[in-house]
Motif scaffolding. Sequence first.
Motif, mmCIF file in Angstrom:
data_model
loop_
_atom_site.group_PDB
_atom_site.id
_atom_site.type_symbol
_atom_site.label_atom_id
_atom_site.label_comp_id
_atom_site.label_asym_id
_atom_site.label_seq_id
_atom_site.Cartn_x
_atom_site.Cartn_y
_atom_site.Cartn_z
ATOM 1 N N GLN A 170 -9.707 26.973 22.587
ATOM 2 C CA GLN A 170 -10.842 27.494 21.784
ATOM 3 C C GLN A 170 -10.469 28.933 21.367
ATOM 4 O OE1 GLN A 170 -14.848 26.336 22.221
ATOM 5 N NE2 GLN A 170 -15.324 28.536 22.117
ATOM 6 N N ASP A 171 -10.194 29.703 22.494
ATOM 7 C CA ASP A 171 -9.742 31.261 22.457
ATOM 8 C C ASP A 171 -8.385 31.596 22.141
ATOM 9 O OD1 ASP A 171 -8.163 30.519 24.761
ATOM 10 O OD2 ASP A 171 -9.495 31.922 26.028
ATOM 11 N N GLY A 172 -7.518 30.637 21.955
ATOM 12 C CA GLY A 172 -6.198 30.913 21.362
ATOM 13 C C GLY A 172 -5.275 31.245 22.463
ATOM 14 N N THR A 173 -5.650 31.512 23.741
ATOM 15 C CA THR A 173 -4.964 32.095 24.659
ATOM 16 C C THR A 173 -4.134 31.008 25.510
ATOM 17 O OG1 THR A 173 -6.331 31.557 26.685
ATOM 18 C CG2 THR A 173 -6.402 33.795 25.340
ATOM 19 N N ALA A 174 -4.318 29.888 25.196
ATOM 20 C CA ALA A 174 -3.221 28.796 25.714
ATOM 21 C C ALA A 174 -3.070 27.694 24.776
ATOM 22 C CB ALA A 174 -4.349 28.123 26.881
ATOM 23 N N SER A 175 -1.970 27.072 25.073
ATOM 24 C CA SER A 175 -1.578 26.091 24.195
ATOM 25 C C SER A 175 -0.604 25.039 25.078
ATOM 26 C CB SER A 175 -0.929 26.449 22.859
ATOM 27 O OG SER A 175 0.607 27.005 23.175
ATOM 28 N N ILE A 176 -0.606 23.712 24.438
ATOM 29 C CA ILE A 176 0.376 22.577 25.196
ATOM 30 C C ILE A 176 0.933 21.865 24.331
ATOM 31 C CG2 ILE A 176 0.436 20.698 26.751
ATOM 32 C CD1 ILE A 176 -2.052 21.745 28.137
ATOM 33 N N THR A 177 2.295 21.808 24.185
ATOM 34 C CA THR A 177 3.103 20.899 23.291
ATOM 35 C C THR A 177 3.155 19.656 24.003
ATOM 36 O OG1 THR A 177 3.923 22.776 22.507
ATOM 37 C CG2 THR A 177 4.990 20.583 21.890
ATOM 38 N N PHE A 178 2.386 18.376 23.336
ATOM 39 C CA PHE A 178 2.619 17.133 23.864
ATOM 40 C C PHE A 178 3.882 16.201 23.219
ATOM 41 C CE2 PHE A 178 -1.474 18.115 25.121
ATOM 42 C CZ PHE A 178 -1.830 17.641 26.284
ATOM 43 N N THR A 179 4.750 15.801 23.820
ATOM 44 C CA THR A 179 5.769 14.783 23.276
ATOM 45 C C THR A 179 5.064 13.651 23.070
ATOM 46 O OG1 THR A 179 7.593 15.725 24.514
ATOM 47 C CG2 THR A 179 7.864 14.063 23.719
ATOM 48 N N ILE A 180 5.407 12.692 21.955
ATOM 49 C CA ILE A 180 4.871 11.614 21.619
ATOM 50 C C ILE A 180 5.889 10.600 21.795
ATOM 51 C CG2 ILE A 180 3.807 10.336 19.686
ATOM 52 C CD1 ILE A 180 3.096 12.985 18.431
ATOM 53 N N LEU A 181 5.579 9.535 22.728
ATOM 54 C CA LEU A 181 6.462 8.434 22.897
ATOM 55 C C LEU A 181 5.723 7.318 22.325
ATOM 56 C CD1 LEU A 181 8.384 7.053 24.882
ATOM 57 C CD2 LEU A 181 6.744 6.890 26.622
ATOM 58 N N LEU A 182 6.405 6.580 21.362
ATOM 59 C CA LEU A 182 6.190 5.578 20.648
ATOM 60 C C LEU A 182 6.887 4.259 21.553
ATOM 61 C CD1 LEU A 182 6.861 6.720 17.077
ATOM 62 C CD2 LEU A 182 4.781 6.958 18.355
ATOM 63 N N VAL A 183 5.927 3.150 21.444
ATOM 64 C CA VAL A 183 6.101 1.983 22.171
ATOM 65 C C VAL A 183 5.676 0.833 21.392
ATOM 66 C CG1 VAL A 183 5.775 3.065 24.432
ATOM 67 C CG2 VAL A 183 3.651 1.731 23.155
ATOM 68 N N ASP A 184 6.456 -0.351 21.402
ATOM 69 C CA ASP A 184 6.021 -1.637 20.637
ATOM 70 C C ASP A 184 4.951 -2.233 21.509
ATOM 71 O OD1 ASP A 184 8.177 -2.249 18.500
ATOM 72 O OD2 ASP A 184 9.309 -1.417 20.056
ATOM 73 N N PHE A 185 4.789 -2.332 22.595
ATOM 74 C CA PHE A 185 3.798 -3.016 23.460
ATOM 75 C C PHE A 185 3.849 -2.454 24.866
ATOM 76 C CE2 PHE A 185 7.445 -5.750 24.395
ATOM 77 C CZ PHE A 185 7.288 -6.229 25.532
ATOM 78 N N VAL A 186 2.720 -2.646 25.680
ATOM 79 C CA VAL A 186 2.857 -2.077 27.051
ATOM 80 C C VAL A 186 2.281 -3.427 27.816
ATOM 81 C CG1 VAL A 186 2.117 0.162 26.476
ATOM 82 C CG2 VAL A 186 0.412 -1.314 26.850
ATOM 83 N N ARG A 187 2.658 -3.254 29.065
ATOM 84 C CA ARG A 187 2.131 -4.160 30.071
ATOM 85 C C ARG A 187 1.236 -3.500 31.001
ATOM 86 N NH1 ARG A 187 -0.089 -7.189 33.597
ATOM 87 N NH2 ARG A 187 0.877 -8.966 34.208
#
Length: 731
Positions: A207-224
Amino acid sequence: MGNVKNFKMIKVMFLTLFVFALLLGSAFTSQQAQAASSNTDIQLKAAGHTNLLVVNLMQHKIGLILATTTALQLKSQIESTDGSLQTYAVQTATGSTRADGTAVAFGDVLVVTAADGVTKTTYRTATLATVSNAYIEPRLSGSSNLVAVYNKGPVITAYKGITVANLLAQVESSDGTAQTYAVTDASDAAKSAGALAAGDKLVVTSQDGTASITFTILLVDFVRELDTSSTAFGQYTLSPGLTTSVLSAGASINNYAQNSASNGSHLQVAFTAVGQWIEMTANVPTAGEYELNIGYKKNNGRGNPQLSIDGVNQGPVVDEYIVTTDAGMYMANLGKVQLTAGDHTIRFTLIGRTAGTSYTVSLDFLGFTKQNAAPTITNITSVDVTTTAGTAPVLPSKVTANYSDGSSQQADVTWESISPSQYASAGSFTVNGTVAGTTIKAAANITVTPALKTAAVLSGTHSVNAGATFELTYGLSNVKEDLYSQDITLTYDPSKVEFISAAPLNSTAHAIYSKATGANTVRILMASLGENNAVKTGGNLLSVKWQVKSLTESAQTAIALSNVVIANAAGEEKVLDSVSHNVSITYTPTIDKTALNASIDDAQSKHDLAVEGNQAGQYPTGSKAALQTAINNAKAVANSGSASQQEVDQAKADLDGVVQTFLASVITRIPGDVNGDGKVSIADLAIVAKYYGKSSADADWNTYKFADLSGDGKIDIEDLVIIARLILDFE
């Protein structure tokens, strides 16, 4: 006479009190409606909220600054957004009531009951809230495209097919603060729409613009799913020594709540010795190669498991140990494996531990991402090549290979050798080529056309204006031998164009003589000076300049190379085919727009000086816009380069008509007749009373200022008295 005046004053006072009664009655009705409010929206208490940072109504989440905030402090530092009387209760994750003096814990919620005693809304709580927070979590509902959001890593696991819009709609701040989100592709370029792809990322800024995190997006077909709370968990088997009775007595298998985990919880298996295991079945819908990724929680008391599938170890041992300050949900890649469709046995075996004294293993989910099989070449697009007899065809070094996945790409090709006899005369033949990685042959379809003969060329513009000058270019194509001289005759229509001059464009060929040989012909002689300056390849040789006559109408004309003779070094002459070049001559009449422009200036002046409103001398609302539209339409004609004189005259007449209509619309009105019905009556009083309290400070004052009869910039009791008097006087 005095009695009459007193009677009038009494009537004025009566009307004024009547208006005030209506206003007070409206306010009373509003208070009654508020008493039965169904509103459950809350806000931070204006009087003080030292323990709370934010209330997020969209997320139904409350951000607590301190982990020690008590239930009583939470309830006492919020209030209704509309002043209605709500009731508050803090409940634990199990649904019991949190005592006022105890601290709000993970999983606690605030239940808000509206003043009507029926409507309820549940708000989740988050401790240690801060405006510099960049952690996120899946939305409590409506996050069907997401598997899990791990702030450690950091990584978002989602199902294939998820779009940018899906992602942005299904994540939210972990503590209710207002964050900003941006999706990028693997090269960090902004991505605003469409399906997500491997390598895409989500950038979260606090909100204050002082921190940021970059999330990698992992794509899956299905999960157990691996936690027992999941309906997809199914049956599981434990190794000897980890029976159900043993687990309940000590070593245990439990689900632990974690907002960012899949389904909100992860499984913890308290192994007691190396070699113990837990196994279950995973169903693979379609055969293929899959990449496996496991989600789990790292902590300081952890064992390290090894995954096996159908008895074969898969991927590295998962190191689940980490210092407490870095504890959280993480992902580990377990490599790729070829799987058949159907059920497979997956087992997690305790291999050891990195540090500490615990063998507990965390398991959240196992993600399966199907890999695309390496595409194969299914066909090669044939190429078509054309050459002239006696000239070797030039074949491309690459061809288009088409693959089994629908893609295409350029591939190097090695062609078979071509014999000169194959292209010695007109005809066609096919040459095959070899492309690495396939037995499919490339094919080049070669067409041999008859040898071209030397030809004269006359090129240049095909459209000119009357009275203008223009140039045409003379040249040769398909020159077969060295040429040293040329005799060129040009024929034209002298009533439309006039020959001016000729100038060489090639340093080896000079125009040494030009002469008009008739009323409609000109003859030019050219020579190449010296043995090394012969015309060998043709191209542009001569620029011929012409003057168009001052015609009074558009016309067509043609300029022809009526006779061209060339000669080689041996003095052998050859007559070339004649060539004609067509030219279109355009006559553009002068358009007089003086009167139209004068009307536009006059109309614009009247528009700018006019004032819209409801007073006498003003113009009705919208009348200026209609006049401006007519002015703009006239300007469009005045600025058009293709408008005819008839269109210009019509535009002036149309504008003049609109101006007259505009001037006739000026308002004339009786003082106090605010509704314009030609009299002053109680109807006018009602309108003024309706806007009572409005002033020039309001943004929409222009809508109401016609009711300001006193002209003091506000609508008050003075205006009511004025109109009341006018009513009596009018009667």
